[in-house]
Design a protein around this motif. Structure first.
Motif, mmCIF file in Angstrom:
data_model
loop_
_atom_site.group_PDB
_atom_site.id
_atom_site.type_symbol
_atom_site.label_atom_id
_atom_site.label_comp_id
_atom_site.label_asym_id
_atom_site.label_seq_id
_atom_site.Cartn_x
_atom_site.Cartn_y
_atom_site.Cartn_z
ATOM 1 N N TYR A 67 0.836 -1.211 0.000
ATOM 2 C CA TYR A 67 0.000 0.000 0.000
ATOM 3 C C TYR A 67 0.863 1.250 0.000
ATOM 4 O O TYR A 67 0.550 2.242 -0.646
ATOM 5 N N LYS A 68 1.952 1.181 0.746
ATOM 6 C CA LYS A 68 2.939 2.261 0.754
ATOM 7 C C LYS A 68 4.244 1.724 0.210
ATOM 8 O O LYS A 68 4.587 0.557 0.427
ATOM 9 N N VAL A 69 4.941 2.543 -0.503
ATOM 10 C CA VAL A 69 6.183 2.114 -1.153
ATOM 11 C C VAL A 69 7.142 1.535 -0.116
ATOM 12 O O VAL A 69 7.414 2.155 0.917
ATOM 13 N N GLY A 70 7.614 0.313 -0.395
ATOM 14 C CA GLY A 70 8.594 -0.319 0.476
ATOM 15 C C GLY A 70 8.003 -1.062 1.651
ATOM 16 O O GLY A 70 8.736 -1.666 2.431
ATOM 17 N N THR A 71 6.665 -1.056 1.806
ATOM 18 C CA THR A 71 6.027 -1.729 2.934
ATOM 19 C C THR A 71 4.986 -2.725 2.422
ATOM 20 O O THR A 71 4.073 -2.348 1.682
ATOM 21 N N VAL A 72 5.133 -3.985 2.826
ATOM 22 C CA VAL A 72 4.178 -5.019 2.431
ATOM 23 C C VAL A 72 3.284 -5.333 3.626
ATOM 24 O O VAL A 72 3.769 -5.701 4.703
ATOM 25 N N GLU A 73 1.982 -5.162 3.452
ATOM 26 C CA GLU A 73 1.008 -5.441 4.507
ATOM 27 C C GLU A 73 0.063 -6.548 4.038
ATOM 28 O O GLU A 73 0.065 -6.938 2.874
ATOM 29 N N THR A 74 -0.741 -7.028 4.971
ATOM 30 C CA THR A 74 -1.683 -8.109 4.657
ATOM 31 C C THR A 74 -3.117 -7.601 4.779
ATOM 32 O O THR A 74 -3.468 -6.931 5.753
ATOM 33 N N ALA A 75 -3.929 -7.940 3.792
ATOM 34 C CA ALA A 75 -5.345 -7.570 3.803
ATOM 35 C C ALA A 75 -6.178 -8.787 3.446
ATOM 36 O O ALA A 75 -5.734 -9.669 2.703
ATOM 37 N N ILE A 76 -7.389 -8.831 3.998
ATOM 38 C CA ILE A 76 -8.321 -9.914 3.679
ATOM 39 C C ILE A 76 -9.527 -9.297 2.968
ATOM 40 O O ILE A 76 -10.341 -8.627 3.604
ATOM 41 N N PRO A 77 -9.653 -9.477 1.663
ATOM 42 C CA PRO A 77 -10.802 -8.915 0.943
ATOM 43 C C PRO A 77 -12.094 -9.575 1.406
ATOM 44 O O PRO A 77 -12.106 -10.743 1.826
ATOM 45 N N TYR A 78 -13.168 -8.838 1.277
ATOM 46 C CA TYR A 78 -14.485 -9.364 1.662
ATOM 47 C C TYR A 78 -15.192 -10.015 0.487
ATOM 48 O O TYR A 78 -15.887 -11.015 0.646
ATOM 49 N N THR A 79 -15.016 -9.457 -0.701
ATOM 50 C CA THR A 79 -15.711 -9.963 -1.875
ATOM 51 C C THR A 79 -14.851 -9.733 -3.120
ATOM 52 O O THR A 79 -13.720 -9.246 -3.037
ATOM 53 N N PHE A 80 -15.379 -10.098 -4.272
ATOM 54 C CA PHE A 80 -14.610 -10.015 -5.510
ATOM 55 C C PHE A 80 -14.178 -8.592 -5.817
ATOM 56 O O PHE A 80 -13.043 -8.356 -6.253
#
Length: 457
Positions: free
Chosen positions: A343-356
């Motif tokens: 989401y920000k340059v140089g930083t990898v985060e984890t997200a869980i989408p809700y739908t397509f």
């Protein structure tokens, strides 16, 4: 004869009327063959007879091949029936003492769809049996029985047939050097049981869709209209191997997809089920933003009852690739899972989408961040992905999707965007990769059984 053809919706409003006339040949004048002609100037006072004025008729070869084939088949059915009932010349040919009529009449029709338009195919199959029973001794009477067998590759014909009348030929590849590929016949009469809610649902659902499932190399069941519109483009641009295959795409929600399980298992069709997490609270059925460690559940019946057969959201998210494939290796379920996002340059985060839809946005962040002139649900997504943090962006997208018009979002994307610019969400990419690999294996005439059993994922 022409009246019986009109019962099959021929001739139509703009079609020439059929006229039977003597075919005169000076050299063979005693034969008196009948010739089919088409009257293109019909009498307005009578739709069943040629005009009383001088007609303008065309030879039969001047009409379309499709209608020629329809007329030929109907005439043959009439001839078969009349020969059975000893009508006309058929009755005269028999001896006077031969009054026995066979109690059962079997009529076999091979691929009647040849050279017929889709609409004509449907009309023919609906009317053909009536033509065979159109006699004073037949109709609804039980003394003589008619049985009609039709072999077909047409989904239009299958669509018009009662579901319980269908017989499906399922291909079975050879599994060893001394074996040969063959086919087994699947009787669809009792797949769902008789008069059950599941049987009624499956029959009604298939009647509202094209029955190309019976002729497909593989099937993809999708959650909603957005997936139905965009997944074909993902296949076209990212999976050329699948694009060369005959794949049936069925839109059916996660709460109903599992109801087709008995049918798909009986047909043996390779199937990918694209569905949603449908995260709900611990003690409520209300939608919640998907998070681990909150004791949330899934409300999706496909995930609970088909694969991976888990209810707790954490268990669903932690399911392995093997868990998402059924025991026979022919069905895989794919859904949103934890996704690494820069989401920000140089930083990898984890997200869980809700739908397509939010999974698509998270998989194409740069595209949506730089998409000007948006409106509707797309604008809400664009506004969300410029928030300071990934958590805020995901929360805003979740709230926007509660009452957002998802189909409209997909249509707007197709209108404003070249589909090849979009990357499919990772869970869909995984599912299509599995389908590609399995389809390449399962369509062989000779396969290694160990590879089939051991290659479920």
């Amino acid at each position: 004869m022409t009246l019986r053809l009109e019962g099959l919706n021929y001739p139509g409003f703009s079609d020439p009327q059929i006229v039977l006339s003597s075919k005169v040949n000076p050299l063979e004048g005693l034969n008196h063959d009948a010739a089919v002609q088409f009257n293109v100037v019909r009498d307005k006072t009578s739709s069943s007879s040629p005009s009383s004025s001088q007609p303008l008729c065309l030879p039969e070869q001047y009409n379309g091949l499709g209608y020629q084939n329809l007329i030929s088949m109907v005439f043959n059915l009439i001839r078969f029936r009349d020969e059975w009932m000893r009508v006309g010349k058929a009755g005269k040919r028999g001896s006077k003492t031969d009054g026995f009529i066979e109690p059962l009449h079997l009529v076999l029709i091979e691929e009647p769809e040849a050279h017929l338009h889709a609409q004509v195919q449907q009309v023919f199959i609906k009317k053909a049996y009536r033509v065979l029973r159109n006699h004073t001794n037949l109709g609804e009477k039980k003394q003589f029985n008619t049985q009609m067998f039709v072999s077909t590759h047409s989904s239009h014909i299958a669509h018009e047939i009662d579901f319980t009348c269908l017989r499906y030929f399922r291909k079975t590849p050879a599994v060893c050097g001394s074996d040969v590929p063959c086919a087994t016949v699947v009787n669809l009469t009792t797949i769902f049981g008789r008069d059950t809610d599941t049987s009624k649902f499956a029959t009604r659902y298939l009647k509202t869709t094209h029955c190309d499932l019976f002729f497909a190399d593989a099937a993809i069941l999708v959650e909603g209209p957005a997936e139905r519109m965009l997944i074909p483009h993902f296949i076209r641009y990212k999976f050329p191997e699948l694009d060369r295959s005959y794949i049936s795409l069925l839109e059916i929600g996660g709460s109903h997809a599992h109801r087709l399980k008995p049918l798909l298992e009986s047909l043996g069709v390779l199937t990918l089920v694209v569905t949603d997490l449908d995260s709900i609270g611990e003690n409520t059925s209300g939608k919640v933003f998907p998070e681990k460690g909150q004791n949330y559940r899934t409300g999706n019946y496909t995930l609970k009852e088909w694969a991976p057969c888990k209810t707790q959201l954490d268990d669903v998210l932690n399911a392995t690739k093997e868990d998402k494939v059924t025991s026979d290796g022919r069905v895989r379920v794919t859904y949103q899972c934890a996704l690494p996002v820069t989401y920000k340059v140089g930083t990898v985060e984890t997200a869980i989408p809700y739908t397509f839809e939010d999974a698509l946005v998270l998989s194409n962040l740069d595209f949506f961040k730089n998409k000007p002139g948006s409106n509707g649900l797309i604008k809400k997504m664009v506004d969300a992905v410029v928030k300071p943090t990934l958590g805020e962006a995901c929360s805003d997208m979740f709230n926007a999707l509660k009452d957002g018009k998802k189909a409209e979002m997909a249509l707007n994307l197709l209108y404003t965007t070249e589909p090849s610019e979009l990357q499919p969400p990772e869970y869909i990419n995984e599912g299509l990769e599995w389908l590609k690999d399995k389809l390449g294996l399962i369509n062989r005439d000779l396969i290694d059984q160990n590879a089939v059993d051991g290659g479920k994922a």
